[in-house]
Design a protein around this motif. Structure first.
Motif, PDB file in Angstrom:
ATOM      1  N   GLY A 145     -31.647  -2.409  26.543  1.00 26.00           N
ATOM      2  CA  GLY A 145     -32.876  -1.667  26.781  1.00 26.00           C
ATOM      3  C   GLY A 145     -32.664  -0.205  27.128  1.00 26.00           C
ATOM      4  N   LEU A 146     -31.536   0.371  26.708  1.00 25.88           N
ATOM      5  CA  LEU A 146     -31.284   1.796  26.918  1.00 25.88           C
ATOM      6  C   LEU A 146     -31.926   2.546  25.739  1.00 25.88           C
ATOM      7  N   THR A 147     -33.123   3.061  25.942  1.00 30.89           N
ATOM      8  CA  THR A 147     -33.906   3.661  24.859  1.00 30.89           C
ATOM      9  C   THR A 147     -33.623   5.149  24.767  1.00 30.89           C
ATOM     10  N   VAL A 148     -33.167   5.588  23.593  1.00 34.34           N
ATOM     11  CA  VAL A 148     -32.759   6.975  23.394  1.00 34.34           C
ATOM     12  C   VAL A 148     -33.403   7.520  22.122  1.00 34.34           C
ATOM     13  N   MET A 149     -33.499   8.847  22.058  1.00 34.27           N
ATOM     14  CA  MET A 149     -34.129   9.480  20.903  1.00 34.27           C
ATOM     15  C   MET A 149     -33.589  10.881  20.704  1.00 34.27           C
ATOM     16  N   ASN A 150     -33.289  11.215  19.451  1.00 29.15           N
ATOM     17  CA  ASN A 150     -33.018  12.579  19.021  1.00 29.15           C
ATOM     18  C   ASN A 150     -34.183  13.033  18.148  1.00 29.15           C
ATOM     19  N   THR A 151     -34.760  14.178  18.441  1.00 29.06           N
ATOM     20  CA  THR A 151     -35.896  14.654  17.659  1.00 29.06           C
ATOM     21  C   THR A 151     -35.477  15.520  16.479  1.00 29.06           C
ATOM     22  N   THR A 152     -34.188  15.717  16.298  1.00 30.74           N
ATOM     23  CA  THR A 152     -33.654  16.407  15.119  1.00 30.74           C
ATOM     24  C   THR A 152     -32.182  16.037  15.000  1.00 30.74           C
ATOM     25  N   ASP A 153     -31.471  16.691  14.085  1.00 34.66           N
ATOM     26  CA  ASP A 153     -30.049  16.421  13.829  1.00 34.66           C
ATOM     27  C   ASP A 153     -29.813  14.998  13.341  1.00 34.66           C
ATOM     28  N   SER A 154     -30.757  14.467  12.590  1.00 34.90           N
ATOM     29  CA  SER A 154     -30.585  13.159  11.967  1.00 34.90           C
ATOM     30  C   SER A 154     -31.165  13.208  10.562  1.00 34.90           C
ATOM     31  N   GLU A 155     -30.458  12.590   9.608  1.00 38.44           N
ATOM     32  CA  GLU A 155     -30.939  12.535   8.233  1.00 38.44           C
ATOM     33  C   GLU A 155     -30.613  11.165   7.637  1.00 38.44           C
ATOM     34  N   PHE A 156     -31.211  10.873   6.500  1.00 37.60           N
ATOM     35  CA  PHE A 156     -30.882   9.642   5.772  1.00 37.60           C
ATOM     36  C   PHE A 156     -31.200   9.879   4.305  1.00 37.60           C
ATOM     37  N   GLU A 169     -36.081  10.214   0.757  1.00 39.02           N
ATOM     38  CA  GLU A 169     -34.933  10.731   1.489  1.00 39.02           C
ATOM     39  C   GLU A 169     -35.409  11.684   2.572  1.00 39.02           C
ATOM     40  N   ALA A 170     -34.696  11.681   3.697  1.00 45.84           N
ATOM     41  CA  ALA A 170     -35.082  12.514   4.843  1.00 45.84           C
ATOM     42  C   ALA A 170     -33.913  13.403   5.223  1.00 45.84           C
ATOM     43  N   GLY A 171     -34.163  14.723   5.199  1.00 44.28           N
ATOM     44  CA  GLY A 171     -33.138  15.671   5.611  1.00 44.28           C
ATOM     45  C   GLY A 171     -33.179  15.978   7.090  1.00 44.28           C
ATOM     46  N   ASP A 172     -34.290  15.649   7.727  1.00 44.58           N
ATOM     47  CA  ASP A 172     -34.422  15.861   9.172  1.00 44.58           C
ATOM     48  C   ASP A 172     -35.456  14.860   9.675  1.00 44.58           C
ATOM     49  N   ARG A 173     -35.049  13.985  10.569  1.00 44.64           N
ATOM     50  CA  ARG A 173     -35.942  12.928  11.027  1.00 44.64           C
ATOM     51  C   ARG A 173     -35.723  12.666  12.511  1.00 44.64           C
ATOM     52  N   VAL A 174     -36.653  11.955  13.115  1.00 47.77           N
ATOM     53  CA  VAL A 174     -36.474  11.451  14.473  1.00 47.77           C
ATOM     54  C   VAL A 174     -35.584  10.210  14.401  1.00 47.77           C
ATOM     55  N   LEU A 175     -34.596  10.143  15.278  1.00 45.70           N
ATOM     56  CA  LEU A 175     -33.726   8.969  15.374  1.00 45.70           C
ATOM     57  C   LEU A 175     -33.887   8.381  16.768  1.00 45.70           C
ATOM     58  N   ALA A 176     -34.392   7.149  16.827  1.00 42.96           N
ATOM     59  CA  ALA A 176     -34.607   6.494  18.122  1.00 42.96           C
ATOM     60  C   ALA A 176     -34.109   5.063  18.046  1.00 42.96           C
ATOM     61  N   THR A 177     -33.610   4.564  19.172  1.00 44.98           N
ATOM     62  CA  THR A 177     -33.099   3.201  19.202  1.00 44.98           C
ATOM     63  C   THR A 177     -33.093   2.665  20.623  1.00 44.98           C
ATOM     64  N   ASP A 178     -33.053   1.351  20.749  1.00 46.16           N
ATOM     65  CA  ASP A 178     -32.870   0.662  22.030  1.00 46.16           C
ATOM     66  C   ASP A 178     -31.463   0.089  22.044  1.00 46.16           C
ATOM     67  N   VAL A 179     -30.582   0.703  22.808  1.00 47.23           N
ATOM     68  CA  VAL A 179     -29.176   0.325  22.779  1.00 47.23           C
ATOM     69  C   VAL A 179     -28.943  -0.965  23.554  1.00 47.23           C
ATOM     70  N   THR A 180     -28.321  -1.930  22.877  1.00 49.47           N
ATOM     71  CA  THR A 180     -27.738  -3.093  23.555  1.00 49.47           C
ATOM     72  C   THR A 180     -26.247  -3.039  23.309  1.00 49.47           C
ATOM     73  N   ALA A 181     -25.471  -3.103  24.371  1.00 52.19           N
ATOM     74  CA  ALA A 181     -24.022  -2.985  24.246  1.00 52.19           C
ATOM     75  C   ALA A 181     -23.335  -4.021  25.141  1.00 52.19           C
ATOM     76  N   VAL A 182     -22.255  -4.564  24.638  1.00 49.19           N
ATOM     77  CA  VAL A 182     -21.386  -5.463  25.412  1.00 49.19           C
ATOM     78  C   VAL A 182     -19.959  -4.996  25.203  1.00 49.19           C
ATOM     79  N   TRP A 183     -19.202  -4.858  26.303  1.00 55.73           N
ATOM     80  CA  TRP A 183     -17.823  -4.423  26.170  1.00 55.73           C
ATOM     81  C   TRP A 183     -16.895  -5.322  26.977  1.00 55.73           C
ATOM     82  N   ARG A 184     -15.659  -5.439  26.475  1.00 58.16           N
ATOM     83  CA  ARG A 184     -14.660  -6.336  27.072  1.00 58.16           C
ATOM     84  C   ARG A 184     -13.581  -5.534  27.774  1.00 58.16           C
ATOM     85  N   HIS A 185     -13.317  -5.929  28.993  1.00 59.75           N
ATOM     86  CA  HIS A 185     -12.293  -5.265  29.790  1.00 59.75           C
ATOM     87  C   HIS A 185     -10.935  -5.941  29.564  1.00 59.75           C
ATOM     88  N   ALA A 186      -9.902  -5.108  29.375  1.00 59.66           N
ATOM     89  CA  ALA A 186      -8.554  -5.638  29.222  1.00 59.66           C
ATOM     90  C   ALA A 186      -7.992  -6.119  30.550  1.00 59.66           C
TER      91      ALA A 186
END
Length: 295
Positions: A145-156, A169-186
């Protein structure tokens, strides 16, 4: 004999995002707007006549058009503009109720003078999973649920196209996502809280600092940042839904949307692209189950 009592109708939960650009510094107002109108509506209930009915689709369009034309100074002011408009412009409407939820965004520090990266205000959920079989201990840390957004510097662009492809095709777009991450400790971390905050910071820095050609590229950069900067972590799995923001077509109302000073977007919640991948330290085995981060 049945009698019609109190009644209302409207358009619920129009998601509108107004990006205002002040050079390299961007400002975001993110609203969820619900409109309910009431008045002389007896005939539509009794006979089905729509002569006094303003379509709810028109209410949605009005929200977008007002966001473009008037901006969003505050939820209160924006709601007042809408309420006054509906009551004063429609003879059949005597009362308008506007409900607005605003989603706050905090800035993510970015290199240089650009300020176009944001994280949704309010903390995400921290997660942990521990497995012990009597001999081996595995510790997975994470967040969701880590919600992030870039309002420029993204294309597709440059993607595969077939007979069913309609996406431009998009040369400049909004990029937003809800980050879910799991990491393993050595190994055990000397300070679990500090380790978690460090990973969170690396994820945010990589998201904000990547000029993205695809969400896959951003995901790999985020995971790589964690692996490169946290020697105690051998593996991280990320799940990034693409929270699409579509430019609203305002040309039917005589307005240009995408201009130098900003734009208005429709924040769609579904369907969405879902990008998932694991980033590993070279030579480390993959142990995080592939379905760990899937919603």
């Amino acid at each position: 004999m049945p009698t019609l009592g109190q009644n209302q109708y409207g358009k619920a939960e129009t998601r509108v995002v107004r990006v205002t650009r002040d050079g390299a510094v961007h400002h975001v107002r993110d609203l969820n707007v619900s409109v309910a109108l009431s008045g002389d509506m007896a005939e539509v209930h009794h006979s089905g006549s729509n002569a006094a009915v303003l379509p709810t689709d028109t209410m949605k369009n009005t929200v977008f058009a007002f966001a473009r034309e008037h901006g969003i100074a505050s939820p209160e002011e924006f709601g007042t503009l809408l309420a006054r408009h509906f009551v004063t412009s429609q003879p059949s409407i005597s009362r308008a109720r506007i409900r607005i939820e605003e989603y706050a965004w905090d800035r993510v520090p970015t290199p240089g003078e650009a300020e176009h990266s944001f994280v949704r205000a309010g903390r995400e959920t921290r997660t942990a999973r521990i497995a012990f079989d009597g001999e081996e201990l595995e510790i997975f840390s994470g967040l969701t649920g880590l919600t992030v957004m870039n309002t420029t510097d993204s294309e597709f662009r440059g993607f595969v196209k077939d007979r069913y492809t309609t996406l431009p095709e998009a040369g400049d777009r909004v990029l937003a996502t809800d980050v879910t991450a799991v990491w393993r400790h050595a190994a055990d971390a000397p300070d679990w809280d500090a380790a978690h905050e460090a990973v969170r910071g690396h994820l945010l820095a990589a998201f904000a600092g990547t000029s993205s050609s695809s969400l896959q590229q951003t995901l790999f950069r985020m995971g790589s940042e964690v692996i490169e900067r946290q020697p105690g972590i051998d593996e991280i799995r990320l799940s990034l839904p693409n929270k699409h923001h579509f430019l609203v077509d305002l040309e039917p109302f005589g307005m240009k949307n995408e201009t130098a000073d900003g734009a208005v977007y429709f924040a769609a919640d579904r369907p969405y692209g879902l990008i998932e991948a694991t980033v590993l330290r070279d030579g480390a085995p993959a142990r995080i189950p592939v379905d760990t981060t899937t919603p």
